[in-house]
Scaffold this motif. Structure first.
Motif, short mmCIF file in Angstrom:
data_model
loop_
_atom_site.label_atom_id
_atom_site.label_comp_id
_atom_site.label_asym_id
_atom_site.label_seq_id
_atom_site.Cartn_x
_atom_site.Cartn_y
_atom_site.Cartn_z
N GLY A 42 -1.96 10.12 -10.33
CA GLY A 42 -3.04 9.34 -9.76
C GLY A 42 -3.73 8.49 -10.81
O GLY A 42 -3.81 8.88 -11.98
N SER A 55 -9.77 2.08 -7.46
CA SER A 55 -9.45 2.98 -8.57
C SER A 55 -10.40 2.82 -9.75
O SER A 55 -10.30 3.56 -10.73
N LEU A 70 -8.89 13.17 -7.64
CA LEU A 70 -7.45 12.96 -7.59
C LEU A 70 -6.68 14.27 -7.76
O LEU A 70 -5.70 14.53 -7.06
N ALA A 75 -2.86 15.25 -7.11
CA ALA A 75 -2.24 14.60 -8.28
C ALA A 75 -1.87 15.64 -9.32
O ALA A 75 -2.70 16.46 -9.71
N VAL A 283 -3.35 8.69 -3.70
CA VAL A 283 -2.76 10.02 -3.84
C VAL A 283 -2.61 10.75 -2.51
O VAL A 283 -1.53 11.27 -2.21
#
Length: 311
Positions: A42, A55, A70, A75, A283
């Motif tokens: 991620g 992000s 994440l 992730a 993710v």
């Protein structure tokens, strides 16, 4: 339109590469057979130049919070960068990258989260590995290998070795579009992996680098077609014997308002091509898609060996 006929033709042309084994992904104390359980990386971006706004973290606290989220979403690795790979944005000095990255690395690593750093700067890599990063998402070219590789060996760190023809990921001068990119990639990775291993780097992942920019003269649709070809042909890189990572494209020119679904679409192509590590900004979506692909398995094609139930 992609068809089963096209996929069958591709598989038959390169049948010998389809089932070649690759090494497990090793990050810290963890070992993952990515053919059985694909790994998800991620993204957290500390540069506000990132094109993927969702992000971006605007502070150390925000970045640590995003990294925690994440990891909770599934992730396996949290990849952090402090400079956009877009060559049309301002470069960030190594000192500025270190200042913003190191507190985030320390914060996440102290909670047992596997942290990756995306950089091509040796000084940034060194500072972040010392702060607790377990993986270097290495977006530099050959010129820095002599300094980077011994550093990775000293820290027993994992490296994602990106296909970078120029000085680094922002250098578009050497980036063309090949109808078949795999032969050049094979030659490139074989030589670079040999160099890394010669100085003691033994935790290597390869990345075809399809997420990096190309020259402005290359139209967006041509670049997207190239990315699709590379994803579906990924299995041909298995002869190197290493896990393969892809930074999933988001192809705004193709998906427009639905660009956040793009990485999910490209995940299917990447999976069909034999990808093991998926770098994504989405993710939960990618985790769900990979789980669905795994759950369906051969049964979706009527290829399971179970006997039909009598009626």
């Amino acid at each position: 339109m992609i068809s089963l006929t096209d996929l069958v033709d591709l598989a038959r042309r390169f049948e010998d590469d389809l089932s070649l084994p690759v090494d497990p992904l090793r990050v810290g104390d963890r070992e993952i057979d990515v053919d059985i359980t694909p790994a998800i990386m991620g993204c957290v971006n500390l540069s506000q130049d990132s094109t993927y706004r969702e992000s971006i973290a605007t502070s150390t606290r925000s970045a640590i919070r995003k990294g925690r989220i994440l990891a909770a979403q599934g992730a396996d690795i949290v990849d952090i960068g402090a400079e956009s790979s877009n060559p049309r944005t301002l470069q960030v000095t190594a000192e500025e990258q270190i200042s913003s990255l190191v507190p985030v690395v320390k914060g996440l690593a102290s909670e047992g989260i596997a942290v990756s750093i995306e950089t091509y700067e040796p000084a940034v890599a060194r500072s972040c590995l010392e702060a607790g990063a377990l993986l270097l998402n290495y977006s530099g070219g050959l010129a820095s290998d002599g300094e980077i590789f011994p550093m990775l060996a000293d820290h027993q760190a994992t490296v994602v070795l990106c296909y970078v023809e120029g000085e680094n990921s922002r250098d578009v001068s050497a980036k063309g579009i090949d109808q078949d990119p795999i032969p050049r990639m094979l030659d490139y990775f074989e030589k670079r992996v040999d160099h890394a291993r010669s100085v003691g780097v033994d935790r290597i992942v390869i990345d075809p680098g399809i997420g990096f920019s190309h020259e402005r003269s290359i139209a967006a649709n041509i670049r997207t077609q190239y990315q699709g070809r590379a994803l579906l042909n990924t299995f041909r890189l298995r002869r190197i014997g290493l896990p393969i990572c892809h930074a999933l494209p988001h192809a705004f020119g193709l998906f427009e308002d639905e660009f956040r679904t793009a990485e999910g679409f490209f995940t299917v192509l990447a999976h069909l091509g034999g990808t093991g590590v998926y770098r994504t900004h989405e993710v939960p979506q990618i985790r769900a898609i990979l789980a669905a692909l795994r759950a369906l398995g051969p049964q979706a094609f009527g290829l399971d060996k179970a006997e039909p139930t009598a009626r």
